[in-house]
Design an enzyme around this catalytic site. Structure first.
Site, PDB file in Angstrom:
ATOM      1  N   HIS A  48       0.827  -1.205   0.000  1.00 45.48           N
ATOM      2  CA  HIS A  48       0.000   0.000   0.000  1.00 45.48           C
ATOM      3  C   HIS A  48       0.870   1.266   0.000  1.00 45.48           C
ATOM      4  CE1 HIS A  48      -2.880  -3.056   0.988  1.00 45.48           C
ATOM      5  NE2 HIS A  48      -3.857  -2.199   0.768  1.00 45.48           N
ATOM      6  N   TRP A  81     -17.907 -15.400   9.127  1.00 40.29           N
ATOM      7  CA  TRP A  81     -19.074 -14.519   9.285  1.00 40.29           C
ATOM      8  C   TRP A  81     -18.740 -13.264  10.085  1.00 40.29           C
ATOM      9  CZ3 TRP A  81     -18.574 -19.491  11.143  1.00 40.29           C
ATOM     10  CH2 TRP A  81     -18.402 -19.637  12.530  1.00 40.29           C
TER      11      TRP A  81
END
Length: 331
Positions: free
Chosen positions: A44, A226
């Site tokens: 990044h 999840w």
């Protein structure tokens, strides 16, 4: 190869000024890109710079745009980023959140119509340098599968949490909601390596550790299944709602997060008349005294590895992939 930090900043600044970016913002963006690679996050940092310049050339980034305040109440403000340079917009928003925290104890800036902020952790370090705790998050291009599916419907939607320390050795967590960030997968792809853990799904919906298969029409895998998928969804809801901007479902699929929404929260514990340093020191000391599973290892807090990389980079030069630096010089 290694490149001296100062030389790196000057080269990036020259390229951005040559494309019409005002000097002060060119210097800021150049430093933020270099800081990411300096701290050991090239995925990044420098690796993203050619794509950033391509986005400028494609007029997806308005080099002279600055954030405009469109609403506010107390310590909460909303800004329109006008599709300006993501790193410069994010740095402005984090600074403004810290200003609000100084006045109200807590400050929150929501930013719409901005672009990819590159290394998210930069803004955690920025807030911590000002003595503030920070919480920042963003939405982005859909690249991650919701739990129970294999199609890319969620952004990687990174989260930053930072805690300040008076000696500058701040605690800074910078994590995507995917098991591996898009930038990390690209590094593995260039190196011809497989991920150490399942990284996502192929276009056909098969779980895989092959970064190439994920990047070519697949979807990344959420951390904690999840749990990570749920957090990514809620970061999207919060960012788009607070900024009154685009949600991931509205952001165009593509290699660059364009027109996204972000949130920057700063908290100044000093306004309550207490110094958090002793508490933080106790927590970190206990962590360092914990016996590691592997003999010879040492447990490190979030941000500690970045500090070690920073010291190494400033002494010996910043690690850069030779092919990436060649691309940058060609710009």
């Amino acid at each position: 190869m290694r490149v001296p930090y100062r030389e790196m900043v000057e080269e990036l600044e020259r390229i951005l000024c040559g494309r019409g970016m005002p000097d002060d913002r060119a210097t800021l963006c150049a430093r933020l890109f270099a800081d990411a690679s300096r701290d050991g996050v090239p995925s990044h940092g420098l690796n993203r710079f050619p794509g950033f310049v391509a986005a400028i050339d494609a007029r997806e980034v308005a080099v002279d745009a600055t954030p405009e305040r469109v609403a506010g109440f107390g310590g909460l403000e909303r800004y329109d980023g006008h599709f300006g340079p993501g790193p410069a917009n994010a740095s402005f928003a984090m600074d403004r959140a810290c200003d609000l925290a100084g006045a109200h104890g807590i400050g929150c800036v929501a930013l719409a119509r901005t672009n990819h902020w590159m290394r998210a952790g930069n803004y955690g370090w920025q807030a911590a340098d000002r003595g503030c705790f920070a919480l920042c998050f963003t939405n982005g291009t859909p690249v991650m599968a919701p739990h129970g599916a294999h199609l890319a419907k969620l952004g990687n939607n990174p989260l930053v949490i930072a805690a300040p320390r008076p000696d500058g050795r701040h605690v800074v967590l910078d994590t995507a909601m995917s098991q591996f960030s898009w930038g990390r997968l690209k590094i593995l792809q260039r190196q011809g390596k497989r991920a150490p853990l399942p990284a996502g799904f192929t276009k056909q919906g098969e779980l895989t550790d092959d970064p190439d298969a994920v990047l070519r029409g697949g979807a990344t895998l959420a951390i904690g299944h999840w749990k990570g998928a749920g957090m990514a969804l809620l970061f999207d809801v919060l960012a788009a709602s607070l900024a009154n901007g685009l949600a991931s479902v509205h952001v165009a699929h593509g290699p660059y997060d364009h027109g996204i929404s972000q949130v920057f929260i700063a908290l100044d514990a000093r306004t309550l008349g207490t110094d958090p340093a002793p508490i933080i020191d106790d927590i970190l000391a206990d962590l360092h005294q914990t016996p590691p599973t592997k003999p010879g290892d040492r447990l490190m807090y979030p941000g500690e590895r970045a500090l070690a990389a920073r010291e190494d980079s400033m002494r010996l030069g910043v690690h850069v992939e030779e092919g990436i630096w060649t691309q940058i010089i060609a710009l």
